[in-house]
Design a protein around this motif. Structure first.
Motif, PDB file in Angstrom:
ATOM      1  N   LEU A  47      32.954  -7.768  -3.168  1.00  0.00           N
ATOM      2  CA  LEU A  47      33.329  -6.858  -2.088  1.00  0.00           C
ATOM      3  C   LEU A  47      34.575  -7.356  -1.353  1.00  0.00           C
ATOM      4  CD1 LEU A  47      29.839  -6.131  -0.445  1.00  0.00           C
ATOM      5  CD2 LEU A  47      31.094  -4.686  -2.058  1.00  0.00           C
ATOM      6  N   GLU A  48      35.418  -6.404  -1.008  1.00  0.00           N
ATOM      7  CA  GLU A  48      36.512  -6.679  -0.080  1.00  0.00           C
ATOM      8  C   GLU A  48      36.053  -6.270   1.311  1.00  0.00           C
ATOM      9  OE1 GLU A  48      39.953  -4.659  -1.451  1.00  0.00           O
ATOM     10  OE2 GLU A  48      40.125  -5.840  -3.301  1.00  0.00           O
ATOM     11  N   ASN A  49      36.755  -6.717   2.307  1.00  0.00           N
ATOM     12  CA  ASN A  49      36.380  -6.394   3.678  1.00  0.00           C
ATOM     13  C   ASN A  49      36.287  -4.878   3.849  1.00  0.00           C
ATOM     14  OD1 ASN A  49      36.016  -6.108   6.424  1.00  0.00           O
ATOM     15  ND2 ASN A  49      37.784  -7.353   7.011  1.00  0.00           N
ATOM     16  N   PRO A  50      35.086  -4.354   4.106  1.00  0.00           N
ATOM     17  CA  PRO A  50      34.967  -2.897   4.242  1.00  0.00           C
ATOM     18  C   PRO A  50      35.519  -2.383   5.565  1.00  0.00           C
ATOM     19  CG  PRO A  50      32.840  -3.944   4.617  1.00  0.00           C
ATOM     20  CD  PRO A  50      33.783  -5.040   4.227  1.00  0.00           C
ATOM     21  N   PHE A  51      35.813  -3.298   6.489  1.00  0.00           N
ATOM     22  CA  PHE A  51      36.317  -2.897   7.804  1.00  0.00           C
ATOM     23  C   PHE A  51      37.582  -3.685   8.137  1.00  0.00           C
ATOM     24  CE2 PHE A  51      31.574  -2.816   7.964  1.00  0.00           C
ATOM     25  CZ  PHE A  51      31.436  -1.442   7.787  1.00  0.00           C
ATOM     26  N   PRO A  52      38.674  -3.432   7.412  1.00  0.00           N
ATOM     27  CA  PRO A  52      39.895  -4.228   7.603  1.00  0.00           C
ATOM     28  C   PRO A  52      40.525  -4.044   8.972  1.00  0.00           C
ATOM     29  CG  PRO A  52      40.308  -2.351   6.157  1.00  0.00           C
ATOM     30  CD  PRO A  52      38.841  -2.421   6.361  1.00  0.00           C
ATOM     31  N   ASN A  53      40.213  -2.954   9.642  1.00  0.00           N
ATOM     32  CA  ASN A  53      40.780  -2.702  10.973  1.00  0.00           C
ATOM     33  C   ASN A  53      39.809  -3.056  12.095  1.00  0.00           C
ATOM     34  OD1 ASN A  53      43.193  -1.598   9.849  1.00  0.00           O
ATOM     35  ND2 ASN A  53      42.078   0.307   9.446  1.00  0.00           N
ATOM     36  N   ASN A  54      38.791  -3.835  11.743  1.00  0.00           N
ATOM     37  CA  ASN A  54      37.777  -4.263  12.712  1.00  0.00           C
ATOM     38  C   ASN A  54      37.076  -3.087  13.398  1.00  0.00           C
ATOM     39  OD1 ASN A  54      38.242  -7.064  12.306  1.00  0.00           O
ATOM     40  ND2 ASN A  54      40.042  -6.945  13.633  1.00  0.00           N
ATOM     41  N   GLU A  55      36.945  -1.988  12.656  1.00  0.00           N
ATOM     42  CA  GLU A  55      36.254  -0.837  13.215  1.00  0.00           C
ATOM     43  C   GLU A  55      34.736  -1.022  13.230  1.00  0.00           C
ATOM     44  OE1 GLU A  55      37.385   0.409   8.922  1.00  0.00           O
ATOM     45  OE2 GLU A  55      38.003  -1.040  10.450  1.00  0.00           O
ATOM     46  N   ALA A  56      34.264  -2.059  12.550  1.00  0.00           N
ATOM     47  CA  ALA A  56      32.835  -2.393  12.547  1.00  0.00           C
ATOM     48  C   ALA A  56      32.702  -3.871  12.203  1.00  0.00           C
ATOM     49  CB  ALA A  56      32.073  -1.529  11.548  1.00  0.00           C
ATOM     50  N   SER A  57      31.522  -4.434  12.479  1.00  0.00           N
ATOM     51  CA  SER A  57      31.284  -5.845  12.176  1.00  0.00           C
ATOM     52  C   SER A  57      30.037  -5.986  11.303  1.00  0.00           C
ATOM     53  CB  SER A  57      31.105  -6.658  13.464  1.00  0.00           C
ATOM     54  OG  SER A  57      29.987  -6.174  14.214  1.00  0.00           O
ATOM     55  N   VAL A  58      30.054  -7.043  10.505  1.00  0.00           N
ATOM     56  CA  VAL A  58      28.924  -7.347   9.617  1.00  0.00           C
ATOM     57  C   VAL A  58      28.396  -8.723   9.993  1.00  0.00           C
ATOM     58  CG1 VAL A  58      28.154  -7.647   7.249  1.00  0.00           C
ATOM     59  CG2 VAL A  58      29.971  -5.993   7.766  1.00  0.00           C
ATOM     60  N   HIS A  59      27.099  -8.805  10.228  1.00  0.00           N
ATOM     61  CA  HIS A  59      26.461 -10.057  10.623  1.00  0.00           C
ATOM     62  C   HIS A  59      25.405 -10.446   9.595  1.00  0.00           C
ATOM     63  CE1 HIS A  59      27.954  -9.958  14.913  1.00  0.00           C
ATOM     64  NE2 HIS A  59      28.139  -8.703  14.540  1.00  0.00           N
ATOM     65  N   MET A  60      25.317 -11.727   9.315  1.00  0.00           N
ATOM     66  CA  MET A  60      24.243 -12.253   8.479  1.00  0.00           C
ATOM     67  C   MET A  60      23.511 -13.329   9.267  1.00  0.00           C
ATOM     68  SD  MET A  60      24.364 -14.359   4.865  1.00  0.00           S
ATOM     69  CE  MET A  60      25.190 -13.085   3.931  1.00  0.00           C
ATOM     70  N   TRP A  61      22.180 -13.214   9.295  1.00  0.00           N
ATOM     71  CA  TRP A  61      21.334 -14.177   9.990  1.00  0.00           C
ATOM     72  C   TRP A  61      20.419 -14.856   8.981  1.00  0.00           C
ATOM     73  CZ3 TRP A  61      21.511 -14.709  15.441  1.00  0.00           C
ATOM     74  CH2 TRP A  61      22.342 -13.792  16.097  1.00  0.00           C
ATOM     75  N   GLN A  62      20.365 -16.201   9.056  1.00  0.00           N
ATOM     76  CA  GLN A  62      19.603 -16.958   8.070  1.00  0.00           C
ATOM     77  C   GLN A  62      18.991 -18.204   8.704  1.00  0.00           C
ATOM     78  OE1 GLN A  62      19.002 -16.342   4.747  1.00  0.00           O
ATOM     79  NE2 GLN A  62      17.740 -18.190   4.700  1.00  0.00           N
TER      80      GLN A  62
END
Length: 376
Positions: free
Chosen positions: A308-323
């Protein structure tokens, strides 16, 4: 005199030998009949083996012989139904709209974020959450063609049918967290943000170094190594492998406490307090729910997270991973590697936490605030 006795003995022995030969010949099968018997036995074994590996057909909710439909459902374009449950403020008044994706051996009732989010945050932020039964679970129709892509499109269609707007948030836990990779791949234009909570890792995803995958793979219990291996290489044997009695099957499907971390064991009473009966999780059968889950989760994907490439290159959304760093079900080493290779993911590692960390007091508040407001 002695010669006469010997001749009599020899004659008697010859007659006895002849009798034994006749008796033995009466039990000897002709060679053609012997081969036919072997073929019949072999065909019988094949028929038994074929029946043993075939899962029973699902009991479709709402069908004459199936469980009743009690939940609200939407009808998808292909004719299937998805059952859902709404939480939080009414969606008409909501500022934030979230689709929650449950894990394996769970259903719409197991919306861990909705269960553990404080009422104050729900009201103050105006949060609406919809959880749904993934195909084959609860009261959602099975999808024999289910893939990572089809589930993402199901989520998009659910959001459209419920009127969640052009963009919405997604949160997934465990196997539901893994499903969010499909959302990031196929429907990123519909997402306002995503949070993957202990997402299950596929040991055969492309891009992960073999030494890391192998190390993590062999840290599993041997029975889990076999269960995962079967689902990847011979998915048609998954039902048989997890229902046979000769060898131990998946410890996760058996709900063994041996696989839990110390924190997980401490959280178990809280987890089971609100957990529905198993007849609400998989009333349509095991195969189209949990067994298809592991076939997809550990099968061959048409993409991997590292593709995957950054699906939000303009920072229109954020992706978080919690582990959690003490998760015995999902290897933290692979999770770290994925997060390092995808710098657009905001990675949160929780010291001392196991797989069930979303049930810990206050943690869902932290997760949701980070997704919605803290890191905008």
């Amino acid at each position: 005199m002695a010669g006469g006795v010997n001749r009599k003995i020899s004659a008697a022995s010859a007659r006895a030998h002849t009798r034994r030969a006749k008796q033995n010949s009466s039990f000897r099968l002709p060679s053609g009949m012997f081969r036919t018997t072997l073929v019949v036995l072999f065909m019988g074994f094949l028929a038994w083996a074929y029946q043993a590996i075939q899962p029973p057909p699902p009991k479709i909710c709402g069908s004459p012989d199936g469980p009743p439909v009690t939940a609200p459902r939407i009808k998808l374009k292909d004719g299937r139904h998805l059952a859902y449950q709404e939480h939080g403020v009414p969606k008409e008044n909501a500022q934030y709209k979230i689709v929650f994706v449950h894990g394996i051996n769970s259903c719409r009732h197991n919306a861990v974020v909705a269960e553990n989010l404080s009422p104050e945050i729900v009201e103050d932020l105006g949060i609406y959450i919809v959880s749904f039964d993934r195909p084959g679970y609860g009261e959602s129709d099975p999808d024999p063609k289910r893939t990572a892509k089809s589930l993402a499109l199901d989520i998009e269609e659910l959001a459209d049918e419920l009127g969640l707007g052009s963009r919405f948030y997604v949160i997934g836990f465990s196997m539901g967290g893994q499903a969010l990779w499909g959302c990031l791949k196929y429907i990123p234009h519909r997402l306002a943000g995503a949070a993957l909570l202990a997402p299950v890792v596929n040991y055969w995803w492309t891009g992960i170094p073999a030494n890391l995958s192998n190390e993590a793979y062999y840290k599993q219990f041997q029975q889990d190594q076999w269960a995962v291996r079967v689902s990847h290489y011979t998915p048609w044997l998954t039902y048989f492998w997890n229902t046979q009695k000769w060898f131990p099957a998946s410890s996760v499907l058996a709900q063994s406490t041996d696989i839990l971390s110390q924190q997980d064991k401490e959280l178990l009473p809280k987890l089971f307090k609100g957990k529905p009966n198993m007849d609400q999780v998989k009333p349509q059968g095991d195969f189209e729910s949990i067994h298809r889950d592991i076939n997809i989760g550990f099968g061959t994907w048409e993409f991997g997270p590292l593709d995957l490439e950054n699906p939000f290159p303009n920072n229109e959304a954020s992706v978080h991973m919690w582990q959690g760093d003490d998760d015995n079900m999902v290897p933290v080493t692979l999770q770290r590697y994925i997060a390092q290779q995808l710098p657009w993911i905001r990675y949160h590692e929780i010291p001392g936490a196991g797989h069930l960390f979303p049930h810990a007091d206050g943690l869902c508040d932290t997760i949701v605030k980070a997704l919605l407001i803290d890191e905008k």
